[in-house]
Design an enzyme around this catalytic site. Structure first.
Site, mmCIF file in Angstrom:
data_model
loop_
_atom_site.group_PDB
_atom_site.id
_atom_site.type_symbol
_atom_site.label_atom_id
_atom_site.label_comp_id
_atom_site.label_asym_id
_atom_site.label_seq_id
_atom_site.Cartn_x
_atom_site.Cartn_y
_atom_site.Cartn_z
ATOM 1 N N ASP A 17 -1.199 -36.855 -13.553
ATOM 2 C CA ASP A 17 -0.451 -36.790 -14.814
ATOM 3 C C ASP A 17 -1.203 -37.481 -15.949
ATOM 4 O O ASP A 17 -1.932 -38.455 -15.721
ATOM 5 C CB ASP A 17 0.920 -37.459 -14.601
ATOM 6 N N HIS A 34 -7.250 -31.339 -19.779
ATOM 7 C CA HIS A 34 -7.321 -30.713 -18.450
ATOM 8 C C HIS A 34 -8.778 -30.577 -17.992
ATOM 9 O O HIS A 34 -9.095 -30.782 -16.829
ATOM 10 C CB HIS A 34 -6.647 -29.335 -18.485
ATOM 11 N N LEU A 128 -13.072 -32.795 4.803
ATOM 12 C CA LEU A 128 -11.810 -32.969 4.082
ATOM 13 C C LEU A 128 -11.066 -31.635 3.943
ATOM 14 O O LEU A 128 -11.689 -30.606 3.696
ATOM 15 C CB LEU A 128 -12.120 -33.510 2.672
HETATM 16 C C1 FPP Z 1 -0.549 -33.076 -16.005
HETATM 17 O O1 FPP Z 1 -0.929 -33.514 -17.288
HETATM 18 C C2 FPP Z 1 -1.553 -32.193 -15.442
HETATM 19 C C3 FPP Z 1 -1.388 -30.856 -15.223
HETATM 20 C C4 FPP Z 1 -0.145 -30.120 -15.551
HETATM 21 C C5 FPP Z 1 -2.442 -30.015 -14.659
HETATM 22 C C6 FPP Z 1 -3.451 -30.694 -13.820
HETATM 23 C C7 FPP Z 1 -4.663 -29.870 -13.842
HETATM 24 C C8 FPP Z 1 -5.940 -30.323 -13.788
HETATM 25 C C9 FPP Z 1 -6.330 -31.706 -13.556
HETATM 26 C C10 FPP Z 1 -7.060 -29.355 -13.958
HETATM 27 C C11 FPP Z 1 -7.088 -28.214 -12.987
HETATM 28 C C12 FPP Z 1 -6.919 -28.628 -11.575
HETATM 29 C C13 FPP Z 1 -7.788 -28.408 -10.570
HETATM 30 C C14 FPP Z 1 -7.421 -28.811 -9.179
HETATM 31 C C15 FPP Z 1 -9.080 -27.788 -10.748
HETATM 32 P P1 FPP Z 1 0.028 -33.203 -18.512
HETATM 33 O O2 FPP Z 1 -0.506 -32.020 -19.224
HETATM 34 O O3 FPP Z 1 1.443 -33.082 -18.032
HETATM 35 O O4 FPP Z 1 -0.148 -34.510 -19.360
HETATM 36 P P2 FPP Z 1 0.914 -35.194 -20.307
HETATM 37 O O5 FPP Z 1 2.062 -35.626 -19.437
HETATM 38 O O6 FPP Z 1 0.156 -36.350 -20.884
HETATM 39 O O7 FPP Z 1 1.310 -34.178 -21.338
#
Ligand code: FPP
Length: 239
Positions: A17, A34, A128
């Site tokens: 997050d 991201h 893994l």
């Molecule tokens: C939460 O941050 C994160 C996500 C919804 C997506 C996670 C995705 C990645 C790390 C990249 C792609 C993944 C892989 C496995 C290649 P948020 O957008 O909710 O952040 P915020 O709460 O600060 O708005």
């Protein structure tokens, strides 16, 4: 570094997050958060090898995430596709087995096809196991299991009688994977957000203050080392 042979935690699950907030703090578009998050994914995967962790589950896209703006969703899907494609040589080099939990069929076809292809190609790897939760929801997973049991019973494939926790567990998305020993959430939020609701019944929880792009392999290793120490001495984790 040589691979460690610690047996605990065998399975770590992570709610990644804070990508959006990380980007906002830098006046960047959310997608850049991201993109930076992918670097953390790569370094945490690498750390799992050195720490001897067998299973890593990452919450990459929730069923609730479909409500995000179309542009953010398509940007995330493109990042996911590029990540998968560019990661293939490394997955083979490190014997990483790729798995998925969630509704893969809801993803854009080229992403789900690429995913299936890589899962097939890495199925015999014994390093893994990297499990990506995609279009995943804990309640949906439990409901899908219940529906599947009902369907099998109707067809007469499952014996009738009481539905036990063992029967339900056998119908989850990855029934052969042990439940997570440790569940980490970054960004200071203290919620489960519909992640692994059934499987995390006995997991230790750890909430890290860093946004996911700032939480790389180094932080991950610190948390695991502290969690191991705390477990050995019967204390709580305060990493
Ligand atoms: C939460 O941050 C994160 C996500 C919804 C997506 C996670 C995705 C990645 C790390 C990249 C792609 C993944 C892989 C496995 C290649 P948020 O957008 O909710 O952040 P915020 O709460 O600060 O708005």
């Amino acid at each position: 570094m040589a691979e460690a042979s610690h047996s605990w935690p065998a399975h770590v699950a992570v709610i990644m997050d804070g990508n959006g907030r990380w980007a906002k703090q830098r006046n960047l578009p959310r997608i850049e958060g991201h993109r930076a998050g992918i670097k953390s994914v790569q370094s945490v995967v690498e750390s799992c090898r050195t720490l001897g962790i067998r299973y890593l589950t990452l919450y990459a896209f929730s069923v609730e995430n479909w409500k995000r703006p179309r542009k953010e969703i398509s940007g995330l899907m493109a990042l996911l596709y590029d990540y998968l494609t560019s990661e293939i040589p490394r997955l083979h080099r490190d014997a990483v087995r790729l798995r998925a939990i969630g509704q893969l069929d809801r993803l854009p076809r080229r992403v789900s096809q690429q995913f299936r292809r890589i899962m097939e190609k890495t199925a015999s790897h014994r390093g893994l196991t990297l499990i990506l939760a995609l279009s995943y929801g804990g309640r949906t997973e439990i409901l899908d299991a219940v529906r599947e049991i009902a369907k099998e019973r109707k067809k007469g494939r499952e014996q009738g009688g009481e539905v036990t926790p063992e029967i339900l567990s056998r119908h989850l998305y990855a029934p052969d994977v042990p439940p997570p020993d440790l569940l980490i959430r970054t960004s200071g939020e203290r919620r489960l957000s519909n992640f692994l609701l059934w499987e995390s019944a006995r997991s230790q929880l750890y909430f890290a203050p860093q946004m996911w792009p700032d939480f790389g392999g180094e932080q991950f290793e610190k948390v695991i080392v502290e969690a191991r120490k705390a477990r050995e001495s019967g204390e709580r984790i305060e990493a």
